[in-house]
Design a protein around this motif. Structure first.
Motif, PDB file in Angstrom:
ATOM      1  N   GLY A   1       0.836  -1.193   0.000  1.00  0.00           N
ATOM      2  CA  GLY A   1       0.000   0.000   0.000  1.00  0.00           C
ATOM      3  C   GLY A   1       0.872   1.244   0.000  1.00  0.00           C
ATOM      4  N   ASP A   2       0.230   2.401  -0.013  1.00  0.00           N
ATOM      5  CA  ASP A   2       1.002   3.644   0.027  1.00  0.00           C
ATOM      6  C   ASP A   2       1.843   3.732   1.298  1.00  0.00           C
ATOM      7  OD1 ASP A   2      -0.069   4.293  -2.389  1.00  0.00           O
ATOM      8  OD2 ASP A   2      -1.459   5.830  -1.639  1.00  0.00           O
ATOM      9  N   ASP A   3       1.285   3.254   2.424  1.00  0.00           N
ATOM     10  CA  ASP A   3       2.033   3.291   3.683  1.00  0.00           C
ATOM     11  C   ASP A   3       3.252   2.374   3.606  1.00  0.00           C
ATOM     12  OD1 ASP A   3       0.184   5.051   4.705  1.00  0.00           O
ATOM     13  OD2 ASP A   3      -0.934   3.518   5.837  1.00  0.00           O
ATOM     14  N   GLU A   4       3.078   1.163   3.083  1.00  0.00           N
ATOM     15  CA  GLU A   4       4.196   0.210   2.956  1.00  0.00           C
ATOM     16  C   GLU A   4       5.258   0.784   2.020  1.00  0.00           C
ATOM     17  OE1 GLU A   4       0.903  -1.978   4.612  1.00  0.00           O
ATOM     18  OE2 GLU A   4       1.024  -0.726   2.802  1.00  0.00           O
TER      19      GLU A   4
ATOM     20  N   ARG B   1       7.315   3.285   3.917  1.00  0.00           N
ATOM     21  CA  ARG B   1       8.222   2.638   4.873  1.00  0.00           C
ATOM     22  C   ARG B   1       9.250   1.734   4.186  1.00  0.00           C
ATOM     23  NH1 ARG B   1       3.265   1.542   7.665  1.00  0.00           N
ATOM     24  NH2 ARG B   1       3.432  -0.633   7.000  1.00  0.00           N
ATOM     25  N   GLN B   2       9.053   1.506   2.885  1.00  0.00           N
ATOM     26  CA  GLN B   2       9.898   0.604   2.092  1.00  0.00           C
ATOM     27  C   GLN B   2       9.890  -0.812   2.651  1.00  0.00           C
ATOM     28  OE1 GLN B   2      13.824   2.484   1.715  1.00  0.00           O
ATOM     29  NE2 GLN B   2      13.120   3.532  -0.125  1.00  0.00           N
ATOM     30  N   GLN B   3       8.706  -1.245   3.103  1.00  0.00           N
ATOM     31  CA  GLN B   3       8.537  -2.609   3.615  1.00  0.00           C
ATOM     32  C   GLN B   3       7.153  -3.124   3.216  1.00  0.00           C
ATOM     33  OE1 GLN B   3       9.395  -2.448   7.890  1.00  0.00           O
ATOM     34  NE2 GLN B   3      11.355  -3.460   7.506  1.00  0.00           N
ATOM     35  N   GLY B   4       7.138  -4.028   2.275  1.00  0.00           N
ATOM     36  CA  GLY B   4       5.888  -4.668   1.905  1.00  0.00           C
ATOM     37  C   GLY B   4       5.627  -5.874   2.795  1.00  0.00           C
ATOM     38  N   ILE B   5       4.490  -6.546   2.553  1.00  0.00           N
ATOM     39  CA  ILE B   5       4.133  -7.756   3.306  1.00  0.00           C
ATOM     40  C   ILE B   5       4.029  -8.906   2.310  1.00  0.00           C
ATOM     41  CG2 ILE B   5       2.384  -8.871   4.745  1.00  0.00           C
ATOM     42  CD1 ILE B   5       1.552  -6.016   5.641  1.00  0.00           C
ATOM     43  N   LEU B   6       4.812  -9.939   2.548  1.00  0.00           N
ATOM     44  CA  LEU B   6       4.813 -11.117   1.673  1.00  0.00           C
ATOM     45  C   LEU B   6       4.088 -12.257   2.380  1.00  0.00           C
ATOM     46  CD1 LEU B   6       5.811 -12.220  -1.053  1.00  0.00           C
ATOM     47  CD2 LEU B   6       7.885 -13.005   0.122  1.00  0.00           C
TER      48      LEU B   6
ATOM     49  N   ASP C   1      11.612  -6.281   1.852  1.00  0.00           N
ATOM     50  CA  ASP C   1      12.385  -5.045   1.662  1.00  0.00           C
ATOM     51  C   ASP C   1      12.067  -4.418   0.304  1.00  0.00           C
ATOM     52  OD1 ASP C   1      14.229  -3.029   1.580  1.00  0.00           O
ATOM     53  OD2 ASP C   1      15.994  -4.338   1.588  1.00  0.00           O
ATOM     54  N   LEU C   2      11.574  -3.179   0.315  1.00  0.00           N
ATOM     55  CA  LEU C   2      11.242  -2.462  -0.915  1.00  0.00           C
ATOM     56  C   LEU C   2      12.266  -1.376  -1.248  1.00  0.00           C
ATOM     57  CD1 LEU C   2       7.372  -2.036  -0.490  1.00  0.00           C
ATOM     58  CD2 LEU C   2       8.572  -3.665  -1.959  1.00  0.00           C
ATOM     59  N   SER C   3      13.441  -1.429  -0.654  1.00  0.00           N
ATOM     60  CA  SER C   3      14.460  -0.419  -0.950  1.00  0.00           C
ATOM     61  C   SER C   3      15.116  -0.729  -2.293  1.00  0.00           C
ATOM     62  CB  SER C   3      15.514  -0.391   0.157  1.00  0.00           C
ATOM     63  OG  SER C   3      16.202  -1.638   0.202  1.00  0.00           O
ATOM     64  N   GLY C   4      15.750   0.278  -2.858  1.00  0.00           N
ATOM     65  CA  GLY C   4      16.459   0.096  -4.117  1.00  0.00           C
ATOM     66  C   GLY C   4      15.530   0.187  -5.314  1.00  0.00           C
TER      67      GLY C   4
END
Length: 435
Positions: A380-383, A386-391, A403-406
C-alpha cells in the motif's frame, strides 16, 4: 444468429490446454531422449502427395480429405506423407544417413464427429528414416510405450506384419479368391474393396464381416523368408525390452504405404475409437514419392484421445498452472510502483499477476487464490513509504516483511531469490499436479 464452432472443430479451452501442454512437453522430452528432432510442416500440401502415398483406393483419399479441387491442394489428413515430402525436398538423407523426426500439430479429415474423433484433430507423429533393422521397429514401439507409461495411460499393444512386394501380391490373390466366395455375406463397402483394396476387408468393423473374415487366409502364413525373419526379430526385441504384445493377424491399417511391421496401442475406454496410437514400416514410400531407396517406420498418437484417457483413467495427472506471486496494491502511488515492479518480475521469469481496478485487499486476496498464487505481495502507500511490503505465503498464511528499498529491478531480484529458495525447500512448484 449466434456464431458457433463448426461441427467437428473444437475449441481447446485454457483448463484443457494445460493438459495438452503437459502431454506435448512429456512427448518432446521422451522423443528427444531417443535422438528425435522436431520438424514443423505446412498444413496445405499438393493433393497428389496424399494420393500417391496414402493410396487412391483408401477411405482417406476417397472420402475424407479436405481438398481445394480447383487448386489441387489438400489440408493434410496425416503427417507421414508431409514429413517424407520435406525429407526428399531438402535432401535430409545427405545431412544424416538416419533421420529421426517428430512433429506435433493439427490434421484434417471429413469424418462423422464422435467421442475421440474430430474433423480437426491433433497428432504426435514420430518417424525414423533410413534404418531397416528390426530392432529399430521395436525401439520406436518402445518409445511410444514409454510415453503412454509416463502419462499413466493403460493400453494394449497389437502387432502384425504386412509383408513386402514379394510376398503380398500372391497373398492378395488368395484373399480375393476367398472373398469372392463369401461375397454375399459381406457389406457393400467390403464387396467394393474386394476389387480395389482387399486387405481393408480384413479391418472392417462390422460384426457380419468380422465373422466371415475370421476364416480368411492369414498373411502371416504367406510371408517370404526375409519378412518372416524380420517379424520374428521384432518380436524378440520387444520381449527383450519387456514390452508385452499380442499378434493381430487382421491388422492392416488404413493407408497403402505400410509394409512389414504394423502396430496399434489400443484402449477399451473410448468406445468405438479404440486406437490411441498406431503406425508401421513403409519401406517403399520414399522411393514412390521420388526420393532415394530408403526404409522408414513411424507412428502417430491422437492428442484428443490421450487427453480424454488422462481424464478418465489417471489419478494425479492434470497439471495445475499457478502464478508465483500476486501483487496487491492499496493506493495510487503503490499502483504505479507495483506496475513497474510487476514488469520487472516478469522480465526475470517470475509468473506475476496484478489487479489494476483498485479493489479492496480482501477482494484482491480472493483473486490471488483464484489464480492459485503461491505468494501475495501486499504493497500500500504506507508500505511504500516505509519501504517494507508484506509477503504472504498463500498455503500457510504466514507473513513476512519484504524489503522495498532500491530500484524495482533490485526488488524483483530479491523476490525472485525468495521464491527460488522456497522451491528448493519443497514448496509447491508453479506447475504441479492435483492432490
Amino acid at each position: 444468429m449466434k456464431i458457433q464452432a463448426i461441427n467437428g472443430f473444437k475449441d481447446i479451452l485454457p483448463e484443457t490446454a494445460i493438459r495438452w501442454r503437459y502431454i506435448e512437453e512429456c512427448a518432446r522430452d521422451i522423443f528427444e531422449r531417443f535422438g528425435m528432432r522436431e520438424i514443423r510442416l505446412p498444413i496445405l500440401e499438393s493433393t497428389e502427395l496424399f494420393v500417391r502415398s496414402i493410396g487412391e483406393a483408401t477411405d482417406v483419399v476417397e472420402k475424407e480429405m479436405y481438398t481445394f479441387a480447383d487448386k489441387g491442394l489438400t489440408m493434410r489428413p496425416e503427417a507421414t506423407a508431409s514429413i517424407m515430402r520435406a525429407f526428399i525436398e531438402h535432401g535430409l538423407h545427405v545431412q544424416r544417413p538416419v533421420q529421426r523426426l517428430y512433429t506435433i500439430g493439427p490434421m484434417f479429415r471429413h469424418e462423422r464427429p464422435q467421442k475421440g474423433r474430430l474433423r480437426q484433430f491433433h497428432q504426435l507423429d514420430a518417424e525414423i528414416i533410413g534404418a531397416v533393422e528390426p530392432q529399430i521397429d521395436a525401439e520406436l514401439i518402445a518409445m511410444g510405450q514409454m510415453l503412454l507409461d509416463t502419462l499413466k495411460i493403460k493400453t494394449s499393444l497389437e502387432i502384425n506384419s504386412l509383408g513386402c512386394p514379394v510376398c503380398r501380391p500372391p497373398y492378395k490373390q488368395r484373399l480375393v479368391s476367398y472373398l469372392k466366395q463369401v461375397s454375399g455375406q459381406l457389406c457393400d463397402d467390403c464387396r467394393r474393396r474386394t476389387h480395389t483394396n482387399p486387405l481393408r476387408v480384413l479391418d472392417c468393423k462390422k460384426s457380419t464381416c468380422k465373422a466371415v473374415v475370421a476364416a480368411a487366409p492369414s498373411l502371416l502364413e504367406a510371408l517370404c523368408p526375409e519378412c518372416d525373419q524380420h517379424f520374428l526379430a521384432v518380436r524378440r526385441s520387444l520381449e527383450m525390452l519387456a514390452i508385452p504384445y499380442s499378434i493381430n493377424r487382421f491388422m492392416v491399417r488404413g493407408l497403402d504405404y505400410y509394409s512389414r511391421t504394423t502396430f496399434e496401442f489400443l484402449t477399451n475406454d473410448l468406445g468405438a475409437q479404440a486406437a490411441v496410437g498406431a503406425g508401421g514400416r513403409y519401406d517403399g514410400l520414399i522411393e514412390e514419392l521420388g526420393g532415394p531407396k530408403l526404409s522408414g517406420i513411424g507412428f502417430a498418437m491422437g492428442l484428443e484421445r490421450i487427453a480424454l484417457l488422462m481424464e478418465q483413467q489417471a489419478e494425479e495427472q492434470l497439471p495445475v498452472e499457478s502464478m508465483d506471486v500476486f501483487v496487491a496494491t492499496l493506493g495510487e502511488k503503490s499502483l504505479t510502483a507495483c506496475t513497474q515492479l510487476t514488469h520487472e518480475l516478469r522480465r526475470q521469469g517470475v509468473k506475476t499477476a496484478i489487479d489494476y481496478s483498485g479493489r479492496s485487499l480482501k477482494a484482491q486476496l480472493k483473486q490471488a487464490s483464484r489464480v492459485q498464487a503461491r505468494y501475495t505481495l501486499i504493497i500500500g502507500d504506507d508500505e511504500l513509504e516505509r519501504q517494507q511490503g508484506i509477503l504472504r505465503n498463500m498455503s500457510t498464511q504466514e507473513q513476512d516483511l519484504f524489503d522495498l528499498s532500491g530500484s524495482h529491478s533490485r526488488q524483483a531480484e530479491r523476490l525472485a531469490a525468495v521464491l527460488q529458495e522456497s522451491c528448493c525447500q519443497g514448496s509447491p512448484s508453479t506447475i504441479s499436479r492435483n492432490p
